[in-house]
Design a protein around this motif. Structure first.
Motif, PDB file in Angstrom:
ATOM      1  N   ARG A   1      15.124   1.169  -2.130  1.00 21.88           N
ATOM      2  CA  ARG A   1      14.263   1.226  -3.320  1.00 21.88           C
ATOM      3  C   ARG A   1      14.477   2.565  -3.990  1.00 21.88           C
ATOM      4  NH1 ARG A   1       9.360   3.294  -5.218  1.00 21.88           N
ATOM      5  NH2 ARG A   1       8.038   1.835  -6.404  1.00 21.88           N
ATOM      6  N   PHE A   2      14.843   2.546  -5.276  1.00 20.22           N
ATOM      7  CA  PHE A   2      14.991   3.764  -6.059  1.00 20.22           C
ATOM      8  C   PHE A   2      13.711   4.004  -6.840  1.00 20.22           C
ATOM      9  CE2 PHE A   2      19.392   2.391  -5.487  1.00 20.22           C
ATOM     10  CZ  PHE A   2      20.007   3.582  -5.092  1.00 20.22           C
ATOM     11  N   GLY A   3      13.083   5.150  -6.597  1.00 22.39           N
ATOM     12  CA  GLY A   3      11.886   5.492  -7.355  1.00 22.39           C
ATOM     13  C   GLY A   3      12.192   5.647  -8.833  1.00 22.39           C
ATOM     14  N   LYS A   4      11.175   5.505  -9.670  1.00 17.93           N
ATOM     15  CA  LYS A   4      11.367   5.536 -11.124  1.00 17.93           C
ATOM     16  C   LYS A   4      11.856   6.886 -11.626  1.00 17.93           C
ATOM     17  CE  LYS A   4       7.758   2.075 -11.916  1.00 17.93           C
ATOM     18  NZ  LYS A   4       6.376   1.834 -12.413  1.00 17.93           N
ATOM     19  N   ARG A   5      11.622   7.955 -10.852  1.00 14.54           N
ATOM     20  CA  ARG A   5      12.026   9.286 -11.323  1.00 14.54           C
ATOM     21  C   ARG A   5      13.315   9.787 -10.644  1.00 14.54           C
ATOM     22  NH1 ARG A   5       6.313   9.510 -11.381  1.00 14.54           N
ATOM     23  NH2 ARG A   5       6.192  10.305  -9.263  1.00 14.54           N
ATOM     24  N   ILE A   6      14.033   8.892  -9.998  1.00 14.53           N
ATOM     25  CA  ILE A   6      15.299   9.268  -9.361  1.00 14.53           C
ATOM     26  C   ILE A   6      16.365   9.478 -10.437  1.00 14.53           C
ATOM     27  CG2 ILE A   6      17.153   8.459  -7.841  1.00 14.53           C
ATOM     28  CD1 ILE A   6      14.613   9.380  -6.398  1.00 14.53           C
ATOM     29  N   THR A   7      17.097  10.580 -10.346  1.00 14.14           N
ATOM     30  CA  THR A   7      18.120  10.915 -11.337  1.00 14.14           C
ATOM     31  C   THR A   7      19.429  10.195 -11.039  1.00 14.14           C
ATOM     32  OG1 THR A   7      18.942  12.808 -10.085  1.00 14.14           O
ATOM     33  CG2 THR A   7      17.103  13.206 -11.606  1.00 14.14           C
TER      34      THR A   7
ATOM     35  N   VAL B   1       0.839  -1.205   0.000  1.00 12.85           N
ATOM     36  CA  VAL B   1       0.000   0.000   0.000  1.00 12.85           C
ATOM     37  C   VAL B   1       0.873   1.255   0.000  1.00 12.85           C
ATOM     38  CG1 VAL B   1      -1.687   1.331   1.329  1.00 12.85           C
ATOM     39  CG2 VAL B   1      -2.008  -1.128   1.005  1.00 12.85           C
ATOM     40  N   SER B   2       1.985   1.223   0.717  1.00 10.52           N
ATOM     41  CA  SER B   2       2.900   2.373   0.724  1.00 10.52           C
ATOM     42  C   SER B   2       3.309   2.749  -0.685  1.00 10.52           C
ATOM     43  CB  SER B   2       4.171   2.037   1.518  1.00 10.52           C
ATOM     44  OG  SER B   2       3.896   1.714   2.855  1.00 10.52           O
ATOM     45  N   MET B   3       3.643   1.734  -1.480  1.00  9.76           N
ATOM     46  CA  MET B   3       4.176   1.988  -2.814  1.00  9.76           C
ATOM     47  C   MET B   3       3.097   2.223  -3.869  1.00  9.76           C
ATOM     48  SD  MET B   3       7.153   2.041  -1.764  1.00  9.76           S
ATOM     49  CE  MET B   3       8.043   1.379  -0.337  1.00  9.76           C
ATOM     50  N   MET B   4       1.834   2.137  -3.479  1.00  9.94           N
ATOM     51  CA  MET B   4       0.756   2.489  -4.411  1.00  9.94           C
ATOM     52  C   MET B   4       0.759   3.981  -4.727  1.00  9.94           C
ATOM     53  SD  MET B   4      -2.545   0.402  -3.021  1.00  9.94           S
ATOM     54  CE  MET B   4      -2.807  -1.336  -3.310  1.00  9.94           C
ATOM     55  N   ASP B   5       1.341   4.775  -3.842  1.00 12.47           N
ATOM     56  CA  ASP B   5       1.371   6.227  -4.017  1.00 12.47           C
ATOM     57  C   ASP B   5       2.430   6.582  -5.058  1.00 12.47           C
ATOM     58  OD1 ASP B   5       1.420   8.960  -3.848  1.00 12.47           O
ATOM     59  OD2 ASP B   5       1.581   9.036  -1.660  1.00 12.47           O
ATOM     60  N   ASP B   6       2.022   7.195  -6.147  1.00 15.28           N
ATOM     61  CA  ASP B   6       2.956   7.561  -7.218  1.00 15.28           C
ATOM     62  C   ASP B   6       4.065   8.483  -6.721  1.00 15.28           C
ATOM     63  OD1 ASP B   6       3.628   7.714 -10.187  1.00 15.28           O
ATOM     64  OD2 ASP B   6       3.305   9.829  -9.716  1.00 15.28           O
ATOM     65  N   ALA B   7       3.800   9.251  -5.674  1.00 13.60           N
ATOM     66  CA  ALA B   7       4.826  10.155  -5.141  1.00 13.60           C
ATOM     67  C   ALA B   7       6.055   9.399  -4.656  1.00 13.60           C
ATOM     68  CB  ALA B   7       4.241  10.990  -3.993  1.00 13.60           C
ATOM     69  N   MET B   8       5.902   8.122  -4.316  1.00 15.84           N
ATOM     70  CA  MET B   8       7.048   7.344  -3.858  1.00 15.84           C
ATOM     71  C   MET B   8       8.074   7.132  -4.973  1.00 15.84           C
ATOM     72  SD  MET B   8       6.575   6.959  -0.709  1.00 15.84           S
ATOM     73  CE  MET B   8       6.595   5.709   0.573  1.00 15.84           C
ATOM     74  N   GLU B   9       7.685   7.362  -6.221  1.00 22.47           N
ATOM     75  CA  GLU B   9       8.636   7.252  -7.329  1.00 22.47           C
ATOM     76  C   GLU B   9       9.613   8.420  -7.354  1.00 22.47           C
ATOM     77  OE1 GLU B   9       8.761   4.484  -8.665  1.00 22.47           O
ATOM     78  OE2 GLU B   9       6.792   3.705  -8.067  1.00 22.47           O
TER      79      GLU B   9
ATOM     80  N   ASN C   1      11.196  -7.050  -0.015  1.00 22.08           N
ATOM     81  CA  ASN C   1      11.162  -7.218  -1.475  1.00 22.08           C
ATOM     82  C   ASN C   1       9.768  -6.933  -2.027  1.00 22.08           C
ATOM     83  OD1 ASN C   1      13.456 -10.083  -1.611  1.00 22.08           O
ATOM     84  ND2 ASN C   1      13.897  -7.900  -1.497  1.00 22.08           N
ATOM     85  N   ALA C   2       8.726  -7.222  -1.235  1.00 23.12           N
ATOM     86  CA  ALA C   2       7.348  -6.976  -1.683  1.00 23.12           C
ATOM     87  C   ALA C   2       7.100  -5.497  -1.930  1.00 23.12           C
ATOM     88  CB  ALA C   2       6.354  -7.511  -0.650  1.00 23.12           C
ATOM     89  N   GLY C   3       7.860  -4.650  -1.247  1.00 20.61           N
ATOM     90  CA  GLY C   3       7.755  -3.203  -1.451  1.00 20.61           C
ATOM     91  C   GLY C   3       8.799  -2.660  -2.403  1.00 20.61           C
ATOM     92  N   GLY C   4       9.558  -3.558  -3.032  1.00 21.01           N
ATOM     93  CA  GLY C   4      10.567  -3.129  -3.992  1.00 21.01           C
ATOM     94  C   GLY C   4      11.908  -2.785  -3.386  1.00 21.01           C
ATOM     95  N   LEU C   5      12.102  -3.032  -2.081  1.00 20.87           N
ATOM     96  CA  LEU C   5      13.391  -2.755  -1.450  1.00 20.87           C
ATOM     97  C   LEU C   5      14.317  -3.953  -1.624  1.00 20.87           C
ATOM     98  CD1 LEU C   5      11.120  -1.234   0.651  1.00 20.87           C
ATOM     99  CD2 LEU C   5      13.303  -0.377   1.480  1.00 20.87           C
ATOM    100  N   GLU C   6      15.563  -3.672  -1.983  1.00 22.74           N
ATOM    101  CA  GLU C   6      16.541  -4.715  -2.230  1.00 22.74           C
ATOM    102  C   GLU C   6      17.807  -4.451  -1.424  1.00 22.74           C
ATOM    103  OE1 GLU C   6      17.186  -4.723  -6.431  1.00 22.74           O
ATOM    104  OE2 GLU C   6      15.175  -5.480  -6.891  1.00 22.74           O
TER     105      GLU C   6
END
Length: 210
Positions: A186-192, A119-127, A161-166
């Protein structure tokens, strides 16, 4: 740097009844809920309840909860790293820490922790964030679960891992003090790439000091 927060929720069916996993919850909503007395891993439950309300008031503080009707039975917290930790020294304003996950013993075999992360990672802001968690074996409930250090580590890592953390390597002395301790990221998709490089320098501060 304050990011938007988008509320998300899901229903989790368990052998003890249905739970609602939701968040980020507002301070007012959190204050209006009961807090289960078994949520006491870090401090007495009433004090932990107040601590979570305080985190929810922070600009980038996030609280995700699991509740049985009006009673909180589990939670996950996200906030900026402690100023005394190395992870704040790089002044990376889009780095936040998964500070704690706690679930009452009754629900520990019901995938509540895993769903708090989902549920935490459902928020797009987490990217927009680099999300870290530092896991130390002395914080784990080995006695209550009857697991040894490596069994607990395996379960914890699978949950993260379920939340994308490695798992990521680091030379942080406290993490390196025991082989079961670890850093997970976990690196969000918009991380530079620039932010990734800054974070890598934090992970290996001792290497970059010379």
């Amino acid at each position: 740097m304050e990011h938007r927060k988008t509320y998300n929720a899901k229903e989790l069916k368990t052998t003890y009844g249905d739970l609602i996993i939701e968040g980020p919850v507002s301070p007012d909503k959190l204050a209006g809920l009961e807090f289960h007395e078994d949520l006491k891993a870090f401090r007495p439950s009433h004090q932990q309840h107040q601590a979570l309300i305080g985190i929810a008031h922070l600009g980038d503080g996030r609280i995700i909860i699991a509740r049985d009707r009006n009673t909180v039975v589990g939670y996950a917290t996200y906030l900026y790293p402690d100023p005394l930790e190395r992870w704040s020294e790089g002044k990376i304003d889009n780095l936040i820490e998964l500070g704690a996950i706690e679930v009452i013993p009754k629900y520990r075999s019901c995938s509540v922790g895993k769903n708090l992360l989902i549920v935490s990672m459902m928020d797009d802001a987490m990217e927009d964030y680099i999300i870290i968690t530092t896991e130390y074996y002395w914080h784990w409930d080995l006695k209550g679960t009857g697991l040894n250090v490596w069994e607990y580590r395996k379960i914890m890592e699978k949950m993260m891992n379920a939340g994308g953390l490695e798992w990521y390597a680091t030379d942080d002395p406290e993490i390196c003090s025991h082989p079961a301790n670890c850093l997970m990221v976990r690196f969000g998709k918009r991380i530079t790439n620039e932010s990734v490089q800054k974070f890598d320098r934090l992970r290996f501060m001792n290497r970059f000091m010379y």
